[in-house]
Design an enzyme around this catalytic site. Structure first.
Site, PDB file in Angstrom:
ATOM      1  N   GLY A  52      47.191  33.265  45.045  1.00 31.31           N
ATOM      2  CA  GLY A  52      46.848  33.139  43.638  1.00 31.31           C
ATOM      3  C   GLY A  52      45.421  32.638  43.523  1.00 31.31           C
ATOM      4  N   THR A  53      44.783  32.940  42.408  1.00 31.54           N
ATOM      5  CA  THR A  53      43.350  32.665  42.334  1.00 31.54           C
ATOM      6  C   THR A  53      43.007  31.560  41.324  1.00 31.54           C
ATOM      7  OG1 THR A  53      43.213  34.693  41.021  1.00 31.54           O
ATOM      8  CG2 THR A  53      42.593  34.829  43.325  1.00 31.54           C
ATOM      9  N   THR A  54      42.683  31.861  40.077  1.00 32.45           N
ATOM     10  CA  THR A  54      42.041  30.862  39.221  1.00 32.45           C
ATOM     11  C   THR A  54      42.983  30.260  38.180  1.00 32.45           C
ATOM     12  OG1 THR A  54      39.985  32.099  39.479  1.00 32.45           O
ATOM     13  CG2 THR A  54      40.039  30.436  37.751  1.00 32.45           C
ATOM     14  N   LYS A  85      51.497  31.792  37.299  1.00 31.63           N
ATOM     15  CA  LYS A  85      50.882  30.667  38.017  1.00 31.63           C
ATOM     16  C   LYS A  85      51.015  29.341  37.289  1.00 31.63           C
ATOM     17  CE  LYS A  85      47.316  33.761  39.812  1.00 31.63           C
ATOM     18  NZ  LYS A  85      45.875  34.035  39.911  1.00 31.63           N
ATOM     19  N   ALA A 230      38.681  38.317  42.990  1.00 29.75           N
ATOM     20  CA  ALA A 230      40.069  37.907  43.184  1.00 29.75           C
ATOM     21  C   ALA A 230      40.720  37.418  41.894  1.00 29.75           C
ATOM     22  CB  ALA A 230      40.157  36.813  44.245  1.00 29.75           C
TER      23      ALA A 230
END
Length: 282
Positions: A52-54, A85, A230
């Site tokens: 997972g990114t941001t 997320k 990403a």
């Protein structure tokens, strides 16, 4: 005896006084159920696990807002476009994560049980600071896997009724070794976090309304997606939008899909005339 030896009855360990921590209980009696305690063989590094990114959080007039993009990547590939997320941990706090998706989801689920278990055993909920400390301990228990490439970097946001008026929305970040840091105003984690924090530096101000805070979060995630491959921006064609949630005196609330879509479309329309986003107020 183990619980299974009683043909469905609970074993003695369930009736023995001990810690109010559910993770400590599992570590003592069922360590194999703790995914954060498993370490890969020496010399082995995890490659290709979805990440997972941001994610980000910011305080506003009524509490704190926490948000995240929806993309998960696997190297240079998009592993998932609609990853969740941002999750409520209990009625007064929420966790968003960047890092290894599989371990992060397990950690969030275990953390939810940890908080509920403590409240049942002690009869009162943890304070927000104690919740942050307990999450830091869980992250520290994952250090062996983090050193092998399976890091989890959560962001904790919550409403603290014991804090002074106007400062009840609180944000905590962590490092892979379990260090705990309180952030003031706003913070972001993940691969696109430098760009998200840069956007929030110019957009954030104390006392924002919920709508202003949500738009600032969406603008920050858009800037992160603009410079970090990403991170996924709002996908208007597939109708996949960032997750935006708030925690206030009334508890956790995820913004309705229709509200997030409306705000996302408004923001994208503004970007047609100002591709770099709004300027900071002076």
């Amino acid at each position: 005896m183990a619980a299974s030896d009683h043909e469905g009855r609970l074993g003695e360990e369930f009736f023995t006084p001990g810690s109010s921590s559910f993770t400590d209980f599992l570590a003592a009696h069922r360590p194999g159920l703790l995914s954060t305690r498993r370490v890969l063989p020496d010399g082995v590094r995890a490659e290709g696990a979805p990440h997972g990114t941001t994610v980000l959080a910011l305080t506003y007039r009524d509490g704190v807002l926490i948000a995240g993009d929806r993309r998960a990547t696997m190297g240079n590939l998009i592993a998932q476009r609609d990853l969740e997320k941002v999750h409520p941990a209990d009625d007064q706090c929420a966790v968003a994560f960047a890092g290894t998706v599989g371990l992060a989801v397990d950690m969030v689920k275990l953390y939810q049980v940890e908080l509920a278990h403590f409240e049942k055993i002690e009869g009162i909920p943890m304070t927000l600071a104690a919740k942050a400390t307990r999450l830091a301990t869980m992250i520290r228990n994952n250090l062996g896997q983090a050193m092998q490439g399976l890091a989890v970097v959560p962001l904790l946001a919550g409403y603290d009724p014991a804090a002074p008026e106007g400062a009840r929305g609180r944000i905590f970040s962590f490092d892979v070794a379990g260090g705990r840091y309180e952030k003031f105003g706003f913070h972001a984690e993940g691969s696109g976090s430098p760009y998200a924090r840069g956007a929030l530096k110019k957009l954030y101000r104390p006392g924002m309304s919920r709508r202003e805070a949500a738009l600032a979060a969406l603008q920050a995630l858009y800037d992160a997606a603009d410079d970090d491959s990403a991170t996924g921006g709002p996908d208007l064609t597939r109708r996949i939008y960032p997750i935006v949630s708030v925690i206030t005196e009334d508890g956790f609330e995820r913004l309705a899909e229709g509200e997030t879509e409306e705000l996302s479309r408004e923001m994208v329309e503004q970007r047609h005339t100002r591709p770099d986003g709004p300027n900071a107020g002076v």
